[in-house]
Write a protein that holds these residues in place. Sequence first.
Motif, PDB file in Angstrom:
ATOM      1  N   UNK A 156       0.818  -1.218   0.000  1.00 21.31           N
ATOM      2  CA  UNK A 156       0.000   0.000   0.000  1.00 21.31           C
ATOM      3  C   UNK A 156       0.851   1.267   0.000  1.00 21.31           C
ATOM      4  N   UNK A 157       0.376   2.280  -0.710  1.00 20.38           N
ATOM      5  CA  UNK A 157       1.106   3.523  -0.882  1.00 20.38           C
ATOM      6  C   UNK A 157       0.335   4.683  -0.266  1.00 20.38           C
ATOM      7  N   UNK A 158       1.043   5.500   0.524  1.00 14.63           N
ATOM      8  CA  UNK A 158       0.503   6.739   1.088  1.00 14.63           C
ATOM      9  C   UNK A 158       1.257   7.887   0.429  1.00 14.63           C
ATOM     10  N   UNK A 159       0.517   8.858  -0.125  1.00 14.59           N
ATOM     11  CA  UNK A 159       1.137   9.950  -0.873  1.00 14.59           C
ATOM     12  C   UNK A 159       0.810  11.304  -0.253  1.00 14.59           C
ATOM     13  N   UNK A 160       1.848  12.135  -0.095  1.00 21.06           N
ATOM     14  CA  UNK A 160       1.679  13.508   0.361  1.00 21.06           C
ATOM     15  C   UNK A 160       1.874  14.429  -0.844  1.00 21.06           C
ATOM     16  N   UNK A 161       0.849  15.212  -1.229  1.00 18.99           N
ATOM     17  CA  UNK A 161       0.942  16.045  -2.430  1.00 18.99           C
ATOM     18  C   UNK A 161       1.855  17.267  -2.306  1.00 18.99           C
ATOM     19  N   UNK A 162       2.261  17.659  -1.107  1.00 23.66           N
ATOM     20  CA  UNK A 162       3.233  18.720  -0.821  1.00 23.66           C
ATOM     21  C   UNK A 162       2.713  20.128  -1.096  1.00 23.66           C
ATOM     22  N   UNK A 163       2.269  20.413  -2.331  1.00 33.59           N
ATOM     23  CA  UNK A 163       1.809  21.757  -2.679  1.00 33.59           C
ATOM     24  C   UNK A 163       0.866  21.660  -3.874  1.00 33.59           C
ATOM     25  N   UNK A 164       0.141  22.751  -4.144  1.00 34.41           N
ATOM     26  CA  UNK A 164      -0.792  22.761  -5.271  1.00 34.41           C
ATOM     27  C   UNK A 164      -0.071  22.441  -6.577  1.00 34.41           C
ATOM     28  N   UNK A 221      -3.383   3.876  -1.539  1.00 35.94           N
ATOM     29  CA  UNK A 221      -4.053   3.600  -0.270  1.00 35.94           C
ATOM     30  C   UNK A 221      -4.607   4.879   0.335  1.00 35.94           C
ATOM     31  N   UNK A 222      -3.761   5.893   0.482  1.00 30.57           N
ATOM     32  CA  UNK A 222      -4.182   7.160   1.089  1.00 30.57           C
ATOM     33  C   UNK A 222      -3.477   8.321   0.398  1.00 30.57           C
ATOM     34  N   UNK A 223      -4.245   9.367   0.131  1.00 35.43           N
ATOM     35  CA  UNK A 223      -3.719  10.623  -0.375  1.00 35.43           C
ATOM     36  C   UNK A 223      -4.080  11.694   0.646  1.00 35.43           C
ATOM     37  N   UNK A 270      -8.031   6.032  -5.730  1.00 31.12           N
ATOM     38  CA  UNK A 270      -7.529   6.442  -4.416  1.00 31.12           C
ATOM     39  C   UNK A 270      -8.519   5.942  -3.362  1.00 31.12           C
ATOM     40  N   UNK A 271      -8.099   5.001  -2.536  1.00 30.50           N
ATOM     41  CA  UNK A 271      -9.017   4.379  -1.579  1.00 30.50           C
ATOM     42  C   UNK A 271      -9.424   5.342  -0.459  1.00 30.50           C
ATOM     43  N   UNK A 292      -9.485  17.917  10.067  1.00 30.22           N
ATOM     44  CA  UNK A 292      -9.357  17.182   8.817  1.00 30.22           C
ATOM     45  C   UNK A 292     -10.501  16.187   8.700  1.00 30.22           C
ATOM     46  N   UNK A 293     -10.684  15.677   7.480  1.00 28.28           N
ATOM     47  CA  UNK A 293     -11.721  14.678   7.239  1.00 28.28           C
ATOM     48  C   UNK A 293     -11.139  13.568   6.381  1.00 28.28           C
ATOM     49  N   UNK A 294     -11.306  12.333   6.843  1.00 30.14           N
ATOM     50  CA  UNK A 294     -10.804  11.174   6.119  1.00 30.14           C
ATOM     51  C   UNK A 294     -11.975  10.509   5.397  1.00 30.14           C
ATOM     52  N   UNK A 295     -11.895  10.503   4.081  1.00 33.79           N
ATOM     53  CA  UNK A 295     -12.940   9.915   3.244  1.00 33.79           C
ATOM     54  C   UNK A 295     -12.471   8.558   2.748  1.00 33.79           C
TER      55      UNK A 295
END
Length: 306
Positions: A159-167, A183-185, A213-214, A225-228
């Motif tokens: 599973x992969x978790x990704x942090x988008x960092x900036x727009x 897995x998570x963005x 994106x799960x 924050x909200x986890x969808x």
Amino acid sequence: MAFMGPVLVVGGANVDVIARSTAAFRPGTSNPGATHSSAGGVGRNIAANLGLLGVPTALIAAFGDDTFGQRMVDETRSAGVDLRHSVQLPMPSGSYLAMLDADGELVGAVSDMSATEALAPEHVPDEVVAAASYVVADTNLSTATLEHVCRAAAAADVPVVLDPVSDRKAQRLLPMLGSVPIHTLTPTRSELVALSGREDVEAGVCTLHEAGVARVWVREGARGSTLFGSGAPISVPAIPAQVRDVTGAGDAMCAAYVHGLCAGLSDADAAARGAAAAYLTITSDFTVRPDLSAALVEQVLQKERI
């Protein structure tokens, strides 16, 4: 607590230089204040936080051949992070300059991530990805390296978790959406818009879910924050805090969330640990709080009852 395999973090490493005004920040002129520097970078910070939380963690990052690079190596190793697969490149280390208002909120920042962008797919061996329990990556990486990491993880069912960092950097993920499972963005609201093209949060989340994106964890700072995920949205309130410095809060939040997932906790409980770690970070003077631990996170959870 037993872990199935190390968490592999692939991402940015740089030296943070933080300047904080002693009064309300006035743009266009010099502001009195104080400055300090420390090892930083989204991926490096996440890895260091994971190490402090007691999670076996390996980091693949690019360090420059300078004193800043050696400082980052030393500080990251001291947090218990495995750096065997990180690389030293013949170039200056990355740097991040942030300006904070007197209340600790970000006024503006400039980052030089050339070293991280030079990290190539061949620097991330497939077998190292396959041995991980989770992979965490950030969009300071080039699109080619991001795609390599995600495809290698998908091939090994990691599973992969990704942090988008900036727009702007979030858009490096666009070629992968719909082609590899995530897995998570963890976007902010504006990063969600950049990724989905939708202004409405729920519409944007739906777009990302349809793209594979799960879980979409939308972070809104002091508003919580909200986890969808697959069920009802999980609201995660921010813990009221006397802010010292917001730098690194999102990195600690991601790390504690992944720590919870590794421990087999529910999405809600893992996200609550993320909120507690973010609180501990913004109430300290450090980008990565040196006394962070799983026990300290648990103390905050018990005190705040979240």
